[in-house]
Each structure stands twice: as structure tokens, then as C-alpha cells.
Scaffold this motif. Structure first.
Motif, mmCIF file in Angstrom:
data_model
loop_
_atom_site.group_PDB
_atom_site.id
_atom_site.type_symbol
_atom_site.label_atom_id
_atom_site.label_comp_id
_atom_site.label_asym_id
_atom_site.label_seq_id
_atom_site.Cartn_x
_atom_site.Cartn_y
_atom_site.Cartn_z
ATOM 1 N N VAL A 132 37.847 44.531 39.393
ATOM 2 C CA VAL A 132 39.071 43.749 39.232
ATOM 3 C C VAL A 132 40.147 44.671 38.672
ATOM 4 N N LEU A 133 41.177 44.904 39.465
ATOM 5 C CA LEU A 133 42.274 45.776 39.053
ATOM 6 C C LEU A 133 43.473 44.921 38.671
ATOM 7 N N LEU A 134 43.775 44.875 37.380
ATOM 8 C CA LEU A 134 44.924 44.138 36.866
ATOM 9 C C LEU A 134 46.081 45.113 36.717
ATOM 10 N N VAL A 135 47.184 44.859 37.410
ATOM 11 C CA VAL A 135 48.277 45.839 37.437
ATOM 12 C C VAL A 135 49.577 45.226 36.948
ATOM 13 N N ASN A 136 50.147 45.829 35.917
ATOM 14 C CA ASN A 136 51.481 45.451 35.486
ATOM 15 C C ASN A 136 52.452 46.582 35.810
ATOM 16 N N LEU A 137 53.727 46.370 35.528
ATOM 17 C CA LEU A 137 54.749 47.323 35.949
ATOM 18 C C LEU A 137 54.588 48.687 35.284
ATOM 19 N N GLY A 138 54.567 48.700 33.968
ATOM 20 C CA GLY A 138 54.439 49.966 33.255
ATOM 21 C C GLY A 138 55.370 50.045 32.066
ATOM 22 N N THR A 139 55.153 51.054 31.257
ATOM 23 C CA THR A 139 55.926 51.247 30.041
ATOM 24 C C THR A 139 55.833 52.711 29.648
ATOM 25 N N PRO A 140 56.842 53.258 28.980
ATOM 26 C CA PRO A 140 56.722 54.651 28.512
ATOM 27 C C PRO A 140 55.541 54.801 27.554
ATOM 28 N N ASP A 141 55.026 56.009 27.465
ATOM 29 C CA ASP A 141 53.922 56.264 26.539
ATOM 30 C C ASP A 141 54.370 56.162 25.088
ATOM 31 N N SER A 142 55.656 56.361 24.859
ATOM 32 C CA SER A 142 56.241 56.223 23.526
ATOM 33 C C SER A 142 57.735 55.975 23.704
ATOM 34 N N GLU B 10 42.646 42.382 29.600
ATOM 35 C CA GLU B 10 41.521 43.063 30.236
ATOM 36 C C GLU B 10 40.207 42.711 29.542
ATOM 37 N N LYS B 11 40.195 42.777 28.232
ATOM 38 C CA LYS B 11 38.984 42.509 27.455
ATOM 39 C C LYS B 11 38.562 41.049 27.568
ATOM 40 N N LEU B 12 39.529 40.137 27.471
ATOM 41 C CA LEU B 12 39.212 38.709 27.510
ATOM 42 C C LEU B 12 38.747 38.271 28.897
ATOM 43 N N VAL B 13 39.384 38.810 29.933
ATOM 44 C CA VAL B 13 38.982 38.467 31.300
ATOM 45 C C VAL B 13 37.596 39.020 31.595
ATOM 46 N N GLN B 14 37.317 40.237 31.127
ATOM 47 C CA GLN B 14 35.982 40.817 31.307
ATOM 48 C C GLN B 14 34.917 39.926 30.671
ATOM 49 N N ALA B 15 35.217 39.437 29.469
ATOM 50 C CA ALA B 15 34.252 38.566 28.778
ATOM 51 C C ALA B 15 34.028 37.268 29.544
ATOM 52 N N GLU B 16 35.078 36.719 30.133
ATOM 53 C CA GLU B 16 34.962 35.468 30.875
ATOM 54 C C GLU B 16 34.214 35.655 32.198
ATOM 55 N N LEU B 17 34.455 36.776 32.870
ATOM 56 C CA LEU B 17 33.852 36.999 34.184
ATOM 57 C C LEU B 17 32.399 37.453 34.105
ATOM 58 N N GLY B 18 32.064 38.185 33.063
ATOM 59 C CA GLY B 18 30.677 38.613 32.882
ATOM 60 C C GLY B 18 30.336 39.929 33.559
ATOM 61 N N ASP B 19 29.052 40.237 33.569
ATOM 62 C CA ASP B 19 28.568 41.552 33.986
ATOM 63 C C ASP B 19 28.644 41.815 35.485
ATOM 64 N N THR C 250 44.056 31.451 34.063
ATOM 65 C CA THR C 250 44.782 31.684 35.313
ATOM 66 C C THR C 250 44.254 32.938 36.010
ATOM 67 N N VAL C 251 44.129 34.020 35.243
ATOM 68 C CA VAL C 251 43.650 35.287 35.810
ATOM 69 C C VAL C 251 42.243 35.131 36.377
ATOM 70 N N VAL C 252 41.381 34.494 35.623
ATOM 71 C CA VAL C 252 40.001 34.280 36.089
ATOM 72 C C VAL C 252 39.989 33.479 37.396
ATOM 73 N N ASP C 253 40.789 32.430 37.454
ATOM 74 C CA ASP C 253 40.879 31.634 38.679
ATOM 75 C C ASP C 253 41.343 32.468 39.856
ATOM 76 N N LEU C 254 42.356 33.305 39.640
ATOM 77 C CA LEU C 254 42.903 34.137 40.718
ATOM 78 C C LEU C 254 41.890 35.172 41.187
ATOM 79 N N VAL C 255 41.124 35.716 40.260
ATOM 80 C CA VAL C 255 40.104 36.708 40.624
ATOM 81 C C VAL C 255 39.006 36.061 41.465
ATOM 82 N N LYS C 256 38.583 34.899 41.057
ATOM 83 C CA LYS C 256 37.501 34.224 41.780
ATOM 84 C C LYS C 256 37.969 33.628 43.102
ATOM 85 N N GLY C 257 39.288 33.500 43.269
ATOM 86 C CA GLY C 257 39.842 33.034 44.535
ATOM 87 C C GLY C 257 39.592 31.580 44.785
#
Length: 357
Positions: free
Chosen positions: A26-36, A102-111, A350-357
Motif C-alpha cells: 500500500v503506497l500512500l502518497v502526499n504532495l511533499g514538504t521540504p526536509d527543513s 502509515e502506522k495506524l493504517v498498517q495496524a488496521e490492515l494487518g500482516d 477512509t484510507v482502509v476502505d479505499l485500500v480494500k476497494g
């Protein structure tokens, strides 16, 4: 021989009810931000972002001169000051909320899933995430750009970047792209829920829905029929012939939020922010709308920025602070920004629903 005897012990069920031999990436992609918020990092970010041909859609040579010779050198110091206002002890909200999701979605989706956050520009990069996926022999990859409304400069750019990388792979697994999710009930309810917290304690004269802007020429390019786009009544509904029009999608998002919040007709406005350059961008412009409000008796405004799922420069600073200042200078008395979804439970669902389609 029974069918079950043909299935590997490693098989797991996917969203369609079929059996899958391996894991889903599962690749979650946002726009981006400077490193600092330092000027060199901001300049580096601006160069990568603005050199994207889907963002500034002019010939490469012209874009190179504009970005490297004019925009990045002169804009980076000014932008760096604004990024310093946005930065907190955790860093950039866009990034740290991304890691939390990322962490919360991983926990919801499982291994059975491997979830990776990436940014279209800067780090963590799409290249790095897909390189990790390639080594895992995944059965499926789901690409979810964090843009509720489709636009060539955002979602389209993510698609292009992912496909440029995947075309070099010898083995390409099944790939599914999420195109948009503005209609998802939990996405709408997430913003509505945040808004109700403010509506419960204050009576607002008006509700403003401000979306990131785009040049009109990009909207015209997306009208493959060359007959639909009029920048007016054509956006009053979302249909098959305008389904990829970013402006029409934004107006549809507003309609869904207005319905969820029971906002009366005449008490809300849809507008567009963040213009760059002299070419016409989609209208109406948010800053122009704000200046006119107090003269029309609108003294209290609840402002939304539903093109962004995480707080960032365009929400916290532009809508939350800069537009508040414009409003108050024009005679307004109360301006409140509705925060983005960030890492809220409804956004995770919402993210979990979208991933599972």
C-alpha cells in the motif's frame, strides 16, 4: 482433486474474496514538504516540485528558466520564513501526520499488507518505497494519492511517477490506483465532524470552502471533448462528461459537505487559492471573496480547505492566518479554520476502505 488442495498455505484472502499468494503493498502518497525550513532545503523542494511538467505545463526549456532562474531563487527565502511558522517540535505536519497515518493504517490492515508513506516531491520518496516493495515479491500494489479530487498536477503526477518506475521492473504485480475519494462518506463526515465542534459553540454568518487553485489552461486540457468546460454552469453537477474536471469535483465536494452540515443555500461559497504567475486561474479567487464579505454583512466565517487531508502551509498558514488577516482588515470579526483530517479515526477508516476497494 478439490480446489483447496491447489492453494498454498501462504494464501490469504484479498478484498475481492479471491486467494492471494503474497502480501499487498500500500503506497500512500502526499504532495511533499521540504526536509527543513532552511532556505537551501526549501529551494530544493521548490525546484523539484515546480520542474514537474504536470505542475508548470510549459515547454521544458521555458520551465527551466522560470523555475531555476526566477521562481526558486527569489521565492525560497520568502517561503522559508513561512515554513518556519508552520514547523513545530515534530517538524512538518504534512510529514509527521503522514507517518502516523502509515502506522495506524498498517495496524488496521494487518500482516497481509505492507504500508509505506511516500511524498511526490522530496522524502520519503516514491522511489524508495517502491524499491522496498520490489524486494518483497508482492502480489498486489495499491497506490493511494492523498488528493480527494483528481487533478493532473497532483494525482496525475503521482500516477506518472509510479508508472515510470514500474515500467523498469521485470516483474510487475497487479497495480490498482485510487483516482479520487471526494464522495467517500467517511471523508465527508470527517470534515463535517471537525466543523460541528466549532458550530456548536459559535454561530457563523457564512461558510467558505477554499480549494487549491489551478491554471484554467490545465482544466481546458482535461476537457477531452473540447466542448464541456465553460468555467461556469458546467460545474453545477458532477457527470460523466466532466468527472475529471478538478473545478467540478471541488464544487461537488462543497455540495456534499453542505448537505452533511445542513448549511442553508446562500450561506456558503466555493473559491480557489494559491495562484502563481499572471495567467488566469480557476475562479472565484478566495482572497477576493474574503475582501468583499464584511461589506456584505458577513462578520463571522467558518473556513474549510477540503483539498488537503493533512494540515500544511496551504491550510494552517494561508487559510488559517493570512486569510484571517485579510478578513479582519476588511472589517470581519471572527475567522475560524476547520482543521484537516490529519490522523483522525474517520480518516484512518477512509484510507482502509479505499485500500480494500
Amino acid at each position: 482433486m478439490e480446489a483447496t488442495a491447489l492453494q498454498s498455505p501462504m494464501s490469504t484472502a484479498n478484498g475481492s474474496g479471491q486467494k492471494s499468494l503474497g502480501k499487498t503493498g500500500v503506497l500512500l502518497v502526499n504532495l511533499g514538504t521540504p526536509d527543513s525550513p532552511a532556505v537551501p532545503d526549501v529551494r530544493k523542494y521548490l525546484r523539484e516540485f515546480l520542474m514537474d511538467g504536470r505542475v508548470i505545463d510549459v515547454p521544458y526549456a521555458v520551465r527551466t528558466v522560470l523555475v531555476n532562474g526566477i521562481i526558486a531563487p527569489f521565492r525560497a527565502p520568502k517561503s522559508a520564513k513561512i515554513y518556519k511558522e508552520l514547523w513545530d517540535e515534530q517538524g512538518s505536519p504534512l510529514k509527521y501526520y503522514g507517518y502516523k497515518v502509515e502506522k495506524l493504517v498498517q495496524a488496521e490492515l494487518g500482516d497481509d499488507y505492507v504500508v509505506k508513506l511516500a511524498m511526490r516531491y522530496q522524502s520519503p520518496s516514491i522511489d524508495t518505497a517502491l524499491d522496498a516493495f520490489q524486494k518483497l515479491a508482492l502480489t498486489d500494489i495499491v497506490v493511494l494519492p492523498f488528493f480527494p479530487q483528481y487533478a493532473s498536477a497532483s494525482t496525475g503526477s503521482v500516477y506518472e511517477k509510479v508508472m515510470d518506475i514500474l515500467k523498469t521492473w521485470q516483474v510487475i504485480p497487479k497495480v490498482r490506483f485510487v483516482n479520487r475519494f471526494l464522495e467517500h462518506p467517511k471523508f465527508i463526515e470527517g470534515f463535517a465532524q471537525n466543523a460541528r465542534n466549532y458550530m456548536a459553540t459559535h454561530e457563523f454568518d457564512h461558510f467558505l470552502f477554499s480549494y487549491h487553485g489551478l491554471p484554467e489552461r490545465q482544466i481546458r486540457k482535461g476537457d477531452v471533448s473540447k466542448a464541456v468546460c465553460k468555467f461556469g454552469a458546467c460545474c453545477e453537477s458532477l457527470r460523466a462528461d466532466n468527472q475529471y474536471c478538478y473545478r467540478a469535483q471541488c464544487f461537488e465536494t462543497t455540495r456534499l459537505l453542505v448537505k452533511a452540515l445542513n448549511i442553508p443555500e446562500g450561506k456558503y461559497t466555493t473559491s480557489f487559492q494559491s495562484r502563481l504567475g499572471n495567467d488566469p486561474w480557476i475562479k472565484p479567487y478566495t482572497d477576493d471573496i474574503i475582501k468583499e464579505m464584511p461589506g456584505k454583512g458577513i462578520k463571522s466565517v467558518l473556513a474549510f480547505s477540503p483539498a488537503f487531508v493533512a494540515d500544511c502551509l496551504e491550510t494552517t498558514i494561508e487559510v488559517g492566518e493570512e486569510y484571517k488577516e485579510i478578513f479582519e482588515e476588511a472589517g470581519g470579526t471572527h475567522w475560524q479554520l476547520v482543521e484537516s483530517l490529519n490522523d483522525s479515526p474517520l480518516w484512518i477508516e477512509t484510507v482502509v476502505d479505499l485500500v480494500k476497494g
